[in-house]
Design a protein around this motif. Sequence first.
Motif, PDB file in Angstrom:
ATOM      1  N   ASN A 130       5.883  17.201  37.918  1.00  0.00           N
ATOM      2  CA  ASN A 130       5.554  16.301  36.817  1.00  0.00           C
ATOM      3  C   ASN A 130       5.337  17.047  35.505  1.00  0.00           C
ATOM      4  OD1 ASN A 130       5.217  13.585  36.027  1.00  0.00           O
ATOM      5  ND2 ASN A 130       2.987  13.841  35.976  1.00  0.00           N
ATOM      6  N   TYR A 131       5.828  18.288  35.428  1.00  0.00           N
ATOM      7  CA  TYR A 131       5.772  19.025  34.165  1.00  0.00           C
ATOM      8  C   TYR A 131       6.912  18.572  33.254  1.00  0.00           C
ATOM      9  CZ  TYR A 131       2.437  22.606  35.774  1.00  0.00           C
ATOM     10  OH  TYR A 131       1.321  23.281  36.212  1.00  0.00           O
ATOM     11  N   ARG A 132       6.632  18.437  31.976  1.00  0.00           N
ATOM     12  CA  ARG A 132       7.733  18.319  31.025  1.00  0.00           C
ATOM     13  C   ARG A 132       8.453  19.664  31.039  1.00  0.00           C
ATOM     14  NH1 ARG A 132       6.458  17.956  25.770  1.00  0.00           N
ATOM     15  NH2 ARG A 132       8.253  16.706  25.185  1.00  0.00           N
ATOM     16  N   VAL A 133       9.742  19.629  31.310  1.00  0.00           N
ATOM     17  CA  VAL A 133      10.491  20.871  31.505  1.00  0.00           C
ATOM     18  C   VAL A 133      10.429  21.763  30.266  1.00  0.00           C
ATOM     19  CG1 VAL A 133      12.834  21.782  31.820  1.00  0.00           C
ATOM     20  CG2 VAL A 133      11.984  19.953  33.305  1.00  0.00           C
ATOM     21  N   ILE A 134      10.531  21.182  29.099  1.00  0.00           N
ATOM     22  CA  ILE A 134      10.477  21.983  27.875  1.00  0.00           C
ATOM     23  C   ILE A 134       9.114  22.654  27.732  1.00  0.00           C
ATOM     24  CG2 ILE A 134      10.572  21.906  25.357  1.00  0.00           C
ATOM     25  CD1 ILE A 134      13.299  21.731  26.738  1.00  0.00           C
ATOM     26  N   MET A 171      12.728  14.204  31.201  1.00  0.00           N
ATOM     27  CA  MET A 171      13.128  15.478  31.800  1.00  0.00           C
ATOM     28  C   MET A 171      11.891  16.160  32.378  1.00  0.00           C
ATOM     29  SD  MET A 171      15.030  18.838  30.158  1.00  0.00           S
ATOM     30  CE  MET A 171      16.772  18.517  30.422  1.00  0.00           C
ATOM     31  N   LYS A 172      11.624  15.853  33.650  1.00  0.00           N
ATOM     32  CA  LYS A 172      10.459  16.399  34.340  1.00  0.00           C
ATOM     33  C   LYS A 172      10.905  17.353  35.444  1.00  0.00           C
ATOM     34  CE  LYS A 172       7.453  13.795  32.095  1.00  0.00           C
ATOM     35  NZ  LYS A 172       6.695  12.736  32.786  1.00  0.00           N
ATOM     36  N   GLY A 173       9.989  18.244  35.803  1.00  0.00           N
ATOM     37  CA  GLY A 173      10.309  19.198  36.854  1.00  0.00           C
ATOM     38  C   GLY A 173       9.088  19.964  37.308  1.00  0.00           C
TER      39      GLY A 173
END
Length: 325
Positions: A130-134, A171-173
């Motif tokens: 659930n991290y914003r990839v950026i 864009m999550k990861g």
Amino acid sequence: MKRMLSVVLGVSLSASVLASEKGSFEEYVEGLKQEAKSLGISQQILTEAFQGVEFKPRAVTADRNQPEKKLTLDEYIPRAVPDWKVKKAKELHQKYYAELQQVADEYGVQSRFIVALWGVESNFGTFTGNYRVIDALSTLAYEGRREAFFRKEALAALTILEQGHIAPDKMKGSWAGAMGQSQFMPSSFLNFAADGNGDGKKDIWNSEADVFASTANYLAQSGWDDSYTWGRQVKVPHGISPELQGREAAKGKYLQEWSKLGVTRYDGRPLPQLDEDIKAWLIMPDDENGRVYLVYNNYNVLMKWNRSYYFALAVSHLADRIAMD
């Protein structure tokens, strides 16, 4: 609580040291944005992607942490591939059988391995991060331990946004920037992601068809051969030289050669006699007293996906369980 506070303080201290050496996180992000702009990323995407960007101490902590205790394969495999996951894998393999077979035929990758990777990587899309990839990639690039790698991945992530495959706020990861149900790093996405449903986007976050096609494309382009499986657990004679084990090209031997050295199937039967012999490598991920395997090149392909012997064996084990009645 004290331990967590000390970890966060440790990360904050590192960030302070970095700030004195290379400027603040905000200044670093500005430099990243300028580089991206020079590579053709639009101002609109840069504005949306970096809106509210934050330094994420937990990502740095996760990047630095190493497991305190190394599990043996006998301990690891049941945890990584519990019976409930096998049951779920079989159900999903049946549910998506038509779509999977179409992808399997197109790319030359057995469907059970596509599902096994899906299951081990993200529990079939339920644990994707659930991290914003950026945020994650900017943080890890700024932190500096692997700056070149994470900066390149941040630029790749911006390229994906520029291409319109996913909206910036979607864009999550993971903490490391691994994205979607297949947990591709952005550079892997650019190299291997595929549009499985023909809608013009490569959506590994929400489209199972795109996840299946992307996974198969990765394996196919990395040298997968669906004429064979991944390998098998074996028994070796007592005192076999540990120098024989390893995945270096020179250590590969044909099955007949391994048979002459006394290697058998795990149940003691002879190794398969194939019309066309195949090269295999002997691996002992724990030691000669632990599990021993002969692996084929398909296993080496799984190691390109993730350089962990344990990961590749978990995927292989789940794929085998899917194939069982």
